[in-house]
Design a protein around this motif. Structure first.
Motif, PDB file in Angstrom:
ATOM      1  N   LYS A  31       0.840  -1.201   0.000  1.00  0.00           N
ATOM      2  CA  LYS A  31       0.000   0.000   0.000  1.00  0.00           C
ATOM      3  C   LYS A  31       0.872   1.247   0.000  1.00  0.00           C
ATOM      4  CE  LYS A  31      -3.533   2.222   2.932  1.00  0.00           C
ATOM      5  NZ  LYS A  31      -2.697   3.344   3.402  1.00  0.00           N
ATOM      6  N   SER A  33       1.191   5.413   0.593  1.00  0.00           N
ATOM      7  CA  SER A  33       0.618   6.303   1.605  1.00  0.00           C
ATOM      8  C   SER A  33      -0.372   7.272   0.969  1.00  0.00           C
ATOM      9  CB  SER A  33       1.729   7.096   2.295  1.00  0.00           C
ATOM     10  OG  SER A  33       2.211   8.123   1.437  1.00  0.00           O
ATOM     11  N   SER A  34      -1.092   7.987   1.820  1.00  0.00           N
ATOM     12  CA  SER A  34      -1.992   9.030   1.340  1.00  0.00           C
ATOM     13  C   SER A  34      -1.218  10.115   0.605  1.00  0.00           C
ATOM     14  CB  SER A  34      -2.753   9.651   2.516  1.00  0.00           C
ATOM     15  OG  SER A  34      -3.493   8.678   3.215  1.00  0.00           O
ATOM     16  N   GLU A  93      -1.667   1.362  -4.683  1.00  0.00           N
ATOM     17  CA  GLU A  93      -0.864   0.250  -4.180  1.00  0.00           C
ATOM     18  C   GLU A  93       0.061  -0.230  -5.299  1.00  0.00           C
ATOM     19  OE1 GLU A  93      -3.653  -2.737  -2.981  1.00  0.00           O
ATOM     20  OE2 GLU A  93      -4.191  -3.313  -5.033  1.00  0.00           O
ATOM     21  N   GLN A 200       7.403   1.186   4.925  1.00  0.00           N
ATOM     22  CA  GLN A 200       6.648   1.768   6.053  1.00  0.00           C
ATOM     23  C   GLN A 200       5.788   2.981   5.676  1.00  0.00           C
ATOM     24  OE1 GLN A 200       8.995   2.320   9.620  1.00  0.00           O
ATOM     25  NE2 GLN A 200      10.018   0.355   9.382  1.00  0.00           N
ATOM     26  N   ARG A 201       5.030   2.866   4.574  1.00  0.00           N
ATOM     27  CA  ARG A 201       4.232   4.002   4.101  1.00  0.00           C
ATOM     28  C   ARG A 201       3.096   4.364   5.064  1.00  0.00           C
ATOM     29  NH1 ARG A 201       6.246   5.014  -1.203  1.00  0.00           N
ATOM     30  NH2 ARG A 201       8.269   3.961  -1.094  1.00  0.00           N
ATOM     31  N   HIS A 202       2.767   3.454   5.968  1.00  0.00           N
ATOM     32  CA  HIS A 202       1.711   3.755   6.939  1.00  0.00           C
ATOM     33  C   HIS A 202       2.065   4.940   7.833  1.00  0.00           C
ATOM     34  CE1 HIS A 202       4.530   1.252   9.244  1.00  0.00           C
ATOM     35  NE2 HIS A 202       4.053   1.870  10.317  1.00  0.00           N
ATOM     36  N   ASP A 205       0.067   8.029   6.863  1.00  0.00           N
ATOM     37  CA  ASP A 205      -1.368   7.881   6.670  1.00  0.00           C
ATOM     38  C   ASP A 205      -2.107   8.738   7.691  1.00  0.00           C
ATOM     39  OD1 ASP A 205      -1.518   6.286   4.449  1.00  0.00           O
ATOM     40  OD2 ASP A 205      -1.547   4.399   5.560  1.00  0.00           O
ATOM     41  N   THR A 207      -4.034  10.151  10.732  1.00  0.00           N
ATOM     42  CA  THR A 207      -4.052   9.822  12.158  1.00  0.00           C
ATOM     43  C   THR A 207      -4.881  10.874  12.896  1.00  0.00           C
ATOM     44  OG1 THR A 207      -2.006  11.073  12.475  1.00  0.00           O
ATOM     45  CG2 THR A 207      -1.793   8.685  12.188  1.00  0.00           C
ATOM     46  N   SER A 363      -6.148  12.614   2.573  1.00  0.00           N
ATOM     47  CA  SER A 363      -6.806  11.335   2.821  1.00  0.00           C
ATOM     48  C   SER A 363      -8.311  11.457   2.636  1.00  0.00           C
ATOM     49  CB  SER A 363      -6.508  10.839   4.240  1.00  0.00           C
ATOM     50  OG  SER A 363      -5.128  10.648   4.438  1.00  0.00           O
TER      51      SER A 363
END
Length: 443
Positions: A31, A33-34, A93, A200-202, A205, A207, A363
């Motif tokens: 995936k 990231s945004s 993705e 580590q694209r999360h 994201d 938050t 996002s």
């Protein structure tokens, strides 16, 4: 056939091949990231590196570079994948199945001296990266590499990479490994390369966070078009320019600001004064209506502006857009110090909370969170990426630039002058002479 096409140098493609990772790589979905998934990043960044190399064994060099590409795609295997929209439409993705990157070898009747000036027209050097990827979401490879041997024994390396997968910092980290493998500096010895690529694209994201006050993000706001802005910038109306600022000229700009500003010379960066100079010269040359709102957009690296900092080796898009804004009247009449202060303020606004606001906005808004192009000059700083140090075993590049010089301004490194900067920008042909004269003036 147009005059541009008839006057173009001949480029002959000898080979075009898919290069897959040299070792097995994971087969899965990754995936993005945004930030990676923003609509305005869905294009290909294209570097052109020119080397003085006059060696005879071009076949040997080509084989080395092609082999190094296959090995570099092992740790950076997403660059051998394919990008698509996630089924739920939330973001993008990468489908990782070792589909491969494209490698092209070509010859051309350009010579080294052709790259010491700006191209004669926007697309003069287009065929030095012959596979133009307009949209990776249609199944195109996210990485294309073309090695072109010039008629005088010099070499051109064109590299196109999808901006969705990596930003400027990340792309050069990949190029450094690729080049090291081509020279044999990392061949078969089990050496640990640094920095190790981190996905580590999360980390970028959406938050939840406490937002004490709403802040205006000028980069996404729309402005009134008082001058049919976009009609001025069709490619056939543009003439590429290249103006070099040596260190003494950058200091001259800083010295010209301090008597009329509260900013001290020591607090000014070369980027701030030079981008202000470009922005004002562009605005003056194009003679916009006084009430037209003009914006300067530029990328700001957020790796160390977020809390905690992003890990070393994170090669995704760790950028947000800085935005300075003024009316054409204020920008052109209030002096270089005024424009410089606006740019410094735009940089200083970007902190951890600012980044979270941008991430949450893109996002939630998805494709709608796109900068309005009206009144906008986009500036990209390549001069600090280290492109001038990328050595594939044929020496360091003597020229670094974009494949196509467009309406976006690019700041470039200058060979053997680490503190000098070359400014490349395509300007409407009717305004070229005035723009160049303004760029060369002290204020």
């Amino acid at each position: 056939m147009t005059n541009m096409e008839s006057s173009a140098a001949q480029v002959h493609v000898k080979e075009a091949a898919l290069v897959v990772p040299s070792d097995p790589t994971p087969t899965h979905l990754l995936k993005l990231s945004s930030v990676d998934s923003q609509l305005f990043l869905r294009f290909t960044i294209e570097y052109l590196l020119i080397y003085r190399f006059n060696g005879l064994h071009t076949d040997h060099v080509t084989a080395r570079v092609k082999s190094a590409l296959a090995r570099a795609l092992v740790p950076y295997y997403p660059l051998a994948g394919r990008v698509r929209v996630r089924p739920d439409g939330s973001c993008l993705e990468v489908v990782c199945r070792a589909q491969g990157a494209v490698f092209i070898e070509a010859t051309a009747d350009f010579t080294l001296s052709d790259f010491e000036r700006a191209p004669r027209y926007v697309t003069e050097w287009r065929r030095l990266l012959a596979l133009q990827v307009a949209d990776v979401l249609k199944g195109a490879p996210p990485l294309v590499v073309q090695l072109t041997w010039l008629s005088d024994g010099a070499a051109a390396l064109g590299v196109g990479y999808s901006h969705c997968i990596c930003d400027g910092v990340g792309s050069v980290e990949f190029l450094n490994l690729f080049a090291a493998l081509a020279t044999g500096r990392r061949h078969g010895g089990g050496l640990e390369f640094k920095p190790k690529p981190i996905w580590q694209r999360h980390l970028l994201d959406q938050t939840p966070f406490k937002q004490p006050r709403p802040r205006q993000h000028l980069e996404f706001s729309r402005v009134t078009d008082h001058c049919q802005f976009m009609t001025r910038f069709t490619p056939d109306q543009l003439t590429p320019t290249a103006v070099t600022f040596d260190e003494w000229r950058l200091n001259e700009l800083k010295n010209s600001i301090t008597p009329t500003s509260q900013l001290s010379k020591s607090s000014l960066t070369s980027f701030e004064v030079l981008s202000a100079k470009v922005w004002r010269s562009w605005a003056k040359a194009l003679n916009f209506p006084p009430q037209q709102i003009l914006k300067l957009l530029f990328s700001i690296d957020i790796r160390h502006r977020v809390k905690p900092s992003l890990p070393t080796g994170y090669y995704g898009n760790a950028i947000v857009l800085g935005c300075a804004q003024a009316t054409a009247r204020d920008l052109t009449e209030k002096g270089l110090a005024y424009a410089t202060e606006l740019i410094k303020e735009a940089k200083n606004r970007v902190d951890d909370q600012y980044v979270k606001e941008v991430v949450n906005s893109v996002s939630l808004n998805g494709a709608r969170g796109v900068p309005d192009p009206v009144g906008v000059l986009i500036l990209s700083q390549w001069s600090k990426l280290g492109l001038e140090r990328v050595d594939f075993g044929i020496g360091r590049p003597v020229q670094v630039g974009p494949v196509c010089t467009d309406k976006y301004c690019i700041l470039l490194p200058v060979d053997d002058h680490s503190r000098s900067v070359k400014v490349m920008l395509a300007v409407p042909s009717v305004a070229v002479d005035k723009y160049v004269d303004l760029m060369r003036a002290v204020q």
